[in-house]
Enzyme design. Sequence first.
Site, short mmCIF file in Angstrom:
data_model
loop_
_atom_site.label_atom_id
_atom_site.label_comp_id
_atom_site.label_asym_id
_atom_site.label_seq_id
_atom_site.Cartn_x
_atom_site.Cartn_y
_atom_site.Cartn_z
N GLU A 187 0.20 -0.46 6.14
CA GLU A 187 1.31 0.00 6.99
C GLU A 187 1.08 1.42 7.48
OE1 GLU A 187 5.09 1.94 8.00
OE2 GLU A 187 3.82 2.38 6.27
N GLU A 188 0.39 2.22 6.67
CA GLU A 188 0.19 3.61 7.06
C GLU A 188 -0.94 3.77 8.08
OE1 GLU A 188 2.61 4.93 5.97
OE2 GLU A 188 3.06 3.93 4.10
N ASP A 238 0.84 -1.20 0.00
CA ASP A 238 0.00 0.00 0.00
C ASP A 238 0.87 1.25 0.00
OD1 ASP A 238 -0.27 1.08 3.26
OD2 ASP A 238 0.68 -0.83 2.79
#
Length: 582
Positions: free
Chosen positions: A247-248, A180
């Site tokens: 991940e964000e 992502d």
Amino acid sequence: MSEKRSSSLPFPTQSSIHRPRKSWQPKALLGLLFILATALNFGPSLSDYLPNRLPPHLRNGQNDRKFDLELLKHWAKCPDQPKAIYPNMTWELTEADKKKAVDLYSQAVQIPTESFDDNGEPNEDPRWGPFFDFQEWLKKSFPLANEKATVEYINTLGIVATFKGSDPSLKPLLLMSHYDVVPAPSSTFDRWTHPPFSGYNDGTYIWGRGAGDDKPLLVAQWQAITHLLESGFEPRRTIIFSHGNDEEEVFARRGQGQIAPFLEKRYGKDGLLMVIDEGSGTDDDFFGGAFAIPAMGEKGYLDIVISVGTAGGHSSVPPEHSGIGIMSQVVSALEDNPFPIKLTPASPYLTALQCASEYSPNFPKSYASLLSHEGPTSYPKLAKLLASTSPFQKAMVHTTTAVDVVNGGVKVNALPELVTAQVNFRIDFSESVNSTQEHVKYLAGKIAKKNGLKLSAFDGADVGDLNGKYIKVETMGLPLEPAPRTPTEGGVWDLFAGTVKAVVPGPDGSERIVTPYTSTGNTDCKMYYNLTKNVYRFMASPVGSGSGAHTVDEKATIAGFLQIMKWIHAIVQNADAYTGEE
């Protein structure tokens, strides 16, 4: 996180707030108390730092992490440097190899896998659509690797590819990356040199969102394993690729937050040899020396929401301070009372400085002098000197406070009844979630008392019980304690550092020093502390080879990407051949 997470570091000492000392107390007595506290606690304490300038709850030194003195002394030393470990097969990239790899890298960037904080479930939110496209692209682009691997989709979008080894007694090697990217708002498109999802190749850089964070690592992993398989490589040790999709997002709820427990159930606690994820790389000018600086620790993480409730009313009859005015006091208190500047052996950054002092020709004499005269548990003068050099250096030596979102008011002639703010903290290695919360509670309490409001701080009180006049502080999401330290001795350290030295030597073939380091941010590794103590955040590309991550004109060098490929190619082979401690 649970106590099962790691035994590398003890958890923070929890305690209540002590009453403040009187400001007229003699400095000599404070100095004596400081010495006694250090001797008794065998570790760094917030009271070590400018005690007469800290708020009361930070003066007592009881809200910090405590460490054994011998462990701190060990962490403060530059680790022994192992010999280079060369892989059985060296990959001399042909021009055709390079072109194919770079074309695939560009294609990966062209797929707009944007992850949003408010994403819904994978099969419900249409914004996840490009992630399914990416999964299909991965199958099409790497057919041999997909044929050899068992590919599983965890929570629909998390990808786990397992290349089963012939010896099930060996702990697997886990290589991570996320596919992502942070969103590229359409309002910024006109500011990009090349469109954010063009994957534009100018011969030196690949441009676009994800060109640096984190698609080059993912593509390099699949390219490297494909070349090994094409060359007849049959793994003895199981190799796992783990690709998250958020991940964000705070604490990776849907990606690695699901994958890590899945793998722990399969392989058990401490079931992996080591984990390698995105992170730092190589630096040919680390105070004049050639270094590799893998992040072997991470600061802790805490998000909070502050709410100010007031009576509201018509703006023609305002109180002395509206809810927005009171919130501004809270924000000012947080920014005007930062956490103390500090540097202790709990931070891998100190270890990096010790290595630089030993191996770098241009290491500042002022730094070297303070390293030799301060310590062993704290380096306050050095920390202050580092903090004065740049905002980045300052962030490396204390808990940071960032007020990121403020909302309040609905109309210009109506007083706001509710004002909220969201604040992010990155917690220093010798502090804790608890000490951070106590800091906020103390400051918010002063503002609440000044304005005649009730205070509810991290106590779960119902807003209905606060009579509409309050300051309420709550944790948003899951907090994260500072990471356990990755060991710098033993077979796995020798394996990792030795492979780095072999694959990425210094200029003209000189030795590259490998040292623990840290970053100001967090990675998906935070989900894997139960699975191994050997966690390395390292991409092997040169420092500065990428730029613009999370902003306009993100790009990364083709040369850096090719170096990542060679690194993955080598560490897979060396881990497979490794016969040391598991």
